[in-house]
Design an enzyme around this catalytic site. Structure first.
Site, PDB file in Angstrom:
ATOM      1  N   ASP A  67     -16.406   1.266  -8.841  1.00 37.37           N
ATOM      2  CA  ASP A  67     -16.830   0.366  -7.764  1.00 37.37           C
ATOM      3  C   ASP A  67     -18.191  -0.269  -8.027  1.00 37.37           C
ATOM      4  O   ASP A  67     -18.896   0.130  -8.956  1.00 37.37           O
ATOM      5  CB  ASP A  67     -16.840   1.121  -6.415  1.00 37.37           C
ATOM      6  CG  ASP A  67     -17.517   2.485  -6.507  1.00 37.37           C
ATOM      7  OD1 ASP A  67     -18.168   2.760  -7.525  1.00 37.37           O
ATOM      8  OD2 ASP A  67     -17.399   3.265  -5.545  1.00 37.37           O
ATOM      9  N   ASN A 136     -17.261  11.798   4.046  1.00 39.56           N
ATOM     10  CA  ASN A 136     -16.124  11.485   4.921  1.00 39.56           C
ATOM     11  C   ASN A 136     -14.791  11.462   4.168  1.00 39.56           C
ATOM     12  O   ASN A 136     -13.778  11.029   4.708  1.00 39.56           O
ATOM     13  CB  ASN A 136     -16.356  10.146   5.626  1.00 39.56           C
ATOM     14  CG  ASN A 136     -16.426   8.973   4.648  1.00 39.56           C
ATOM     15  OD1 ASN A 136     -16.303   9.160   3.442  1.00 39.56           O
ATOM     16  ND2 ASN A 136     -16.604   7.772   5.167  1.00 39.56           N
ATOM     17  N   HIS A 138     -14.200   9.777   1.292  1.00 33.61           N
ATOM     18  CA  HIS A 138     -13.889   8.579   0.497  1.00 33.61           C
ATOM     19  C   HIS A 138     -13.967   8.881  -0.994  1.00 33.61           C
ATOM     20  O   HIS A 138     -14.715   9.753  -1.421  1.00 33.61           O
ATOM     21  CB  HIS A 138     -14.747   7.377   0.892  1.00 33.61           C
ATOM     22  CG  HIS A 138     -16.179   7.389   0.449  1.00 33.61           C
ATOM     23  ND1 HIS A 138     -17.213   7.030   1.288  1.00 33.61           N
ATOM     24  CD2 HIS A 138     -16.753   7.687  -0.733  1.00 33.61           C
ATOM     25  CE1 HIS A 138     -18.353   7.109   0.626  1.00 33.61           C
ATOM     26  NE2 HIS A 138     -18.103   7.515  -0.592  1.00 33.61           N
ATOM     27  N   GLU A 143     -12.540   3.951   1.996  1.00 34.28           N
ATOM     28  CA  GLU A 143     -13.025   4.614   3.201  1.00 34.28           C
ATOM     29  C   GLU A 143     -11.860   5.059   4.095  1.00 34.28           C
ATOM     30  O   GLU A 143     -10.771   4.482   4.026  1.00 34.28           O
ATOM     31  CB  GLU A 143     -13.907   3.640   4.000  1.00 34.28           C
ATOM     32  CG  GLU A 143     -15.160   3.174   3.268  1.00 34.28           C
ATOM     33  CD  GLU A 143     -16.283   4.206   3.284  1.00 34.28           C
ATOM     34  OE1 GLU A 143     -16.011   5.406   3.487  1.00 34.28           O
ATOM     35  OE2 GLU A 143     -17.442   3.798   3.079  1.00 34.28           O
TER      36      GLU A 143
HETATM   37  C1  GLP Z   1     -20.718   6.614  -3.216  1.00 38.16           C
HETATM   38  C2  GLP Z   1     -19.773   6.274  -4.381  1.00 38.16           C
HETATM   39  C3  GLP Z   1     -18.740   7.360  -4.566  1.00 38.16           C
HETATM   40  C4  GLP Z   1     -19.410   8.704  -4.606  1.00 38.16           C
HETATM   41  C5  GLP Z   1     -20.088   8.971  -3.271  1.00 38.16           C
HETATM   42  C6  GLP Z   1     -20.732  10.339  -3.178  1.00 38.16           C
HETATM   43  O1  GLP Z   1     -20.211   6.255  -1.995  1.00 38.16           O
HETATM   44  N1  GLP Z   1     -19.113   5.016  -4.201  1.00 38.16           N
HETATM   45  O2  GLP Z   1     -18.037   7.097  -5.774  1.00 38.16           O
HETATM   46  O3  GLP Z   1     -18.477   9.707  -4.864  1.00 38.16           O
HETATM   47  O4  GLP Z   1     -21.082   7.976  -3.131  1.00 38.16           O
HETATM   48  O5  GLP Z   1     -22.036  10.293  -3.649  1.00 38.16           O
HETATM   49  P1  GLP Z   1     -22.915  11.529  -4.025  1.00 38.16           P
HETATM   50  O6  GLP Z   1     -22.411  12.011  -5.340  1.00 38.16           O
HETATM   51  O7  GLP Z   1     -24.299  10.964  -4.144  1.00 38.16           O
HETATM   52  O8  GLP Z   1     -22.774  12.531  -2.949  1.00 38.16           O
END
Ligand code: GLP
Length: 243
Positions: A67, A136, A138, A143
């Site tokens: 993404d 959440n 995702h 989402e």
């Molecule tokens: C973002 C990314 C996800 C990732 C998520 C969790 O939203 N788009 O790919 O898994 O954050 O992030 P973190 O690893 O900082 O908890």
């Protein structure tokens, strides 16, 4: 789903890096599906070390990222392209022209999304897709919602995601509200999936992912039907799994 519980963040990162290195060593021209976020930072450091020690060679590897924020250029320090360059690509022997991250600045987003999926198909699909998980549920930026999407698409970010991401920006106004993300169909087409999570904050969502029902309100739960998923978590993130 294969669930591996490691003692702490370092052990989780090391184990996950080994899984990726194994795929690259078995297929030097493989396609890696990569992810951003705080979770994979340690794993990327491990991959850099393995590369420096010549235990893994990325020279023939292609990568596709999950993404990117809409509206940020690849030079913006919070863009995912910048994250990938600084946390991994600049430090390993990968050919940068074979590293793909959606372009968050294109005028025609629909065309960019279509092209992104076509490219993954032309490459023969993703050999291993690395995933983090949002609080959440995702994955990428898919989402919780009434509907889920197959292909790469433009998406609005959930309030809780915008809030979680605000820690990286100076003010709430600067936090992107939209992103381009691979869809769940694209993720599920990967031959192998590797999801990593650490810390107490992820314990609830990991328990739901592993033991809960499949629901569009927890997009990661669809992984339950994939035939080759490995989940590597630390003890804190595993603490609410019952069995
Ligand atoms: C973002 C990314 C996800 C990732 C998520 C969790 O939203 N788009 O790919 O898994 O954050 O992030 P973190 O690893 O900082 O908890």
């Amino acid at each position: 789903m294969r669930i591996i519980v490691e003692k702490n963040y370092e052990a989780m990162s090391k184990r996950a890096a080994e899984e990726i290195a194994k795929v690259v060593n078995n297929k030097p021209n493989c396609v890696l599906g990569l992810a951003t976020g705080s979770t994979p930072e340690g794993l990327y450091k491990e991959l850099i070390s393995l590369n420096k020690e010549e235990k893994v060679d990325f020279s023939k590897v292609t990568s596709v990222n999950l993404d990117e924020y809409v509206g940020l250029s690849g030079e913006h320090p919070q863009s995912y392209r910048y994250f990938m360059n600084t946390n991994l690509f600049n430090h390993i022997n990968i050919d940068k022209s074979r590293t793909f991250v959606p372009n968050g600045l294109v005028k025609d987003i629909e065309e960019e999304c279509k092209r992104y999926d076509e490219r993954i198909n032309e490459l023969g699909g993703i050999d291993i897709q690395l995933l983090g998980i949002g609080n959440n549920g995702h994955i990428g930026f898919n989402e919780p919602s009434e509907f889920l999407y197959m292909g790469t698409h433009l998406t609005g970010l959930a309030e809780s995601t915008i809030e979680a991401n605000s820690r990286f920006f100076d003010s709430m106004d600067e936090v992107p509200k939209k992103a381009i993300t691979m869809g769940l169909g694209g993720i599920m087409k990967a031959k192998k999936i590797l999801l990593i999570a650490n810390g107490e904050k992820k314990a609830e969502i990991i328990a739901k992912l592993v033991e809960g029902k499949i629901s569009t309100q927890i997009p990661a739960s669809i992984l339950q039907v994939h035939h080759d998923v490995t989940i590597i978590v630390d003890e804190a993130a595993a603490s609410l799994i019952k069995k």
